[in-house]
Write a protein that holds these residues in place. Structure first.
Motif, mmCIF file in Angstrom:
data_model
loop_
_atom_site.group_PDB
_atom_site.id
_atom_site.type_symbol
_atom_site.label_atom_id
_atom_site.label_comp_id
_atom_site.label_asym_id
_atom_site.label_seq_id
_atom_site.Cartn_x
_atom_site.Cartn_y
_atom_site.Cartn_z
ATOM 1 N N LYS A 127 14.803 20.834 -37.457
ATOM 2 C CA LYS A 127 13.360 20.787 -37.241
ATOM 3 C C LYS A 127 12.894 22.173 -36.822
ATOM 4 O O LYS A 127 13.667 22.976 -36.314
ATOM 5 C CB LYS A 127 13.010 19.761 -36.171
ATOM 6 C CG LYS A 127 13.368 18.339 -36.595
ATOM 7 C CD LYS A 127 12.828 17.327 -35.618
ATOM 8 C CE LYS A 127 13.033 15.921 -36.129
ATOM 9 N NZ LYS A 127 12.182 15.566 -37.232
ATOM 10 N N VAL A 128 11.597 22.433 -37.034
ATOM 11 C CA VAL A 128 11.021 23.734 -36.723
ATOM 12 C C VAL A 128 9.828 23.544 -35.800
ATOM 13 O O VAL A 128 8.945 22.726 -36.071
ATOM 14 C CB VAL A 128 10.570 24.468 -38.002
ATOM 15 C CG1 VAL A 128 9.875 25.783 -37.661
ATOM 16 C CG2 VAL A 128 11.747 24.694 -38.940
ATOM 17 N N ALA A 129 9.821 24.309 -34.698
ATOM 18 C CA ALA A 129 8.682 24.351 -33.782
ATOM 19 C C ALA A 129 8.217 25.794 -33.688
ATOM 20 O O ALA A 129 9.016 26.698 -33.440
ATOM 21 C CB ALA A 129 9.081 23.839 -32.399
ATOM 22 N N SER A 130 6.924 26.012 -33.901
ATOM 23 C CA SER A 130 6.381 27.358 -33.814
ATOM 24 C C SER A 130 5.145 27.353 -32.935
ATOM 25 O O SER A 130 4.243 26.525 -33.119
ATOM 26 C CB SER A 130 6.024 27.887 -35.208
ATOM 27 O OG SER A 130 5.593 29.223 -35.124
ATOM 28 N N MET A 131 5.097 28.288 -32.008
ATOM 29 C CA MET A 131 3.925 28.406 -31.147
ATOM 30 C C MET A 131 2.704 28.743 -31.985
ATOM 31 O O MET A 131 1.641 28.196 -31.785
ATOM 32 C CB MET A 131 4.196 29.490 -30.087
ATOM 33 C CG MET A 131 3.077 29.736 -29.120
ATOM 34 S SD MET A 131 2.636 28.280 -28.181
ATOM 35 C CE MET A 131 0.887 28.314 -28.417
ATOM 36 N N LEU A 132 2.860 29.654 -32.941
ATOM 37 C CA LEU A 132 1.756 30.104 -33.784
ATOM 38 C C LEU A 132 2.131 29.971 -35.251
ATOM 39 O O LEU A 132 3.290 30.122 -35.621
ATOM 40 C CB LEU A 132 1.424 31.564 -33.475
ATOM 41 C CG LEU A 132 1.052 31.869 -32.023
ATOM 42 C CD1 LEU A 132 1.053 33.366 -31.779
ATOM 43 C CD2 LEU A 132 -0.286 31.257 -31.660
ATOM 44 N N PHE A 133 1.113 29.713 -36.078
ATOM 45 C CA PHE A 133 1.325 29.566 -37.520
ATOM 46 C C PHE A 133 0.155 30.215 -38.252
ATOM 47 O O PHE A 133 -1.003 29.978 -37.909
ATOM 48 C CB PHE A 133 1.431 28.089 -37.884
ATOM 49 C CG PHE A 133 1.644 27.823 -39.355
ATOM 50 C CD1 PHE A 133 2.756 28.300 -40.014
ATOM 51 C CD2 PHE A 133 0.724 27.081 -40.074
ATOM 52 C CE1 PHE A 133 2.966 28.053 -41.370
ATOM 53 C CE2 PHE A 133 0.912 26.825 -41.427
ATOM 54 C CZ PHE A 133 2.033 27.310 -42.070
ATOM 55 N N LYS A 134 0.487 31.073 -39.252
ATOM 56 C CA LYS A 134 -0.528 31.737 -40.077
ATOM 57 C C LYS A 134 -0.517 31.117 -41.477
ATOM 58 O O LYS A 134 0.200 31.590 -42.359
ATOM 59 C CB LYS A 134 -0.222 33.232 -40.196
ATOM 60 C CG LYS A 134 -0.367 34.023 -38.929
ATOM 61 C CD LYS A 134 -0.092 35.493 -39.232
ATOM 62 C CE LYS A 134 -0.237 36.373 -38.039
ATOM 63 N NZ LYS A 134 0.003 37.797 -38.367
ATOM 64 N N PRO A 135 -1.309 30.071 -41.699
ATOM 65 C CA PRO A 135 -1.285 29.419 -43.014
ATOM 66 C C PRO A 135 -1.680 30.341 -44.170
ATOM 67 O O PRO A 135 -1.171 30.198 -45.277
ATOM 68 C CB PRO A 135 -2.262 28.251 -42.876
ATOM 69 C CG PRO A 135 -2.932 28.397 -41.574
ATOM 70 C CD PRO A 135 -2.228 29.423 -40.772
#
Length: 178
Positions: A127-135
């Motif tokens: 699984k992946v958890a990211s604080m920030l995401f740039k779609p």
């Protein structure tokens, strides 16, 4: 708006710590519901994710372990497109639920490499958890299971993210001023 200067660049405040902390609480709530019986190993991708990993771990209410890997694909404000492993994982992950902790996912190059590397060791789930995401910048086809905040495709520093090694210590997140 608060502004700071790092090296030759000026940055303006974009995400205060209170908003960051609230986003981490939402991720933790979801993980507490989904992972409490999975005995997960959290894999923090250094250097940027150390603050996120630390704050997230304090909000999890189930037994889990943490380990660290270090990959890099940035030089200055640009991605190099080349991901190189610097520090590897030493824990046995076969048959375990693994949650990769990222500070930010933009193009997806680094997280794709991490997933490829870890999948070779036959984990039960990745699984992946990211604080920030740039779609807008994302070119990958992976699923990000836990996202704190979606942001525009701007260069940012603070809360673990850096500009040539500077700015990681800032509690808030700042956007470069062009």
């Amino acid at each position: 708006m608060k502004r700071i200067k790092l090296l030759d660049r000026e940055f303006k405040l974009s995400i205060p710590f209170e908003q960051i902390d609230g986003a981490i609480a939402k991720i933790a709530d979801k993980m507490n519901k989904e992972l409490s019986d999975k005995d997960p190993l959290l894999v923090c991708v250094l250097n940027g994710s150390f603050m996120f990993a630390s704050d997230l771990m304090r909000k999890l209410d189930f037994p889990c372990q943490i380990s660290f890997v270090k990959f890099s694909s940035y030089r200055g404000t640009e991605t190099t497109g080349n991901v190189k492993e610097i520090i590897g994982l030493t824990e046995k992950i076969e048959g375990r639920t693994i949650v990769i902790l990222e500070d930010i996912i933009d193009t997806g190059i680094t997280i794709q490499k991490v997933l490829e590397e870890l999948s070779e060791f036959n984990p039960k789930a990745l699984k992946v958890a990211s604080m920030l995401f740039k779609p807008e910048a994302f070119t990958g086809d992976i699923e990000v299971d836990y996202v704190g905040i979606e942001i525009p495709n701007d260069f940012i520093v603070g809360y673990g993210l850096d500009y040539d090694g500077y700015g990681r210590n800032l509690p808030d997140i700042y956007t470069v001023v062009e």
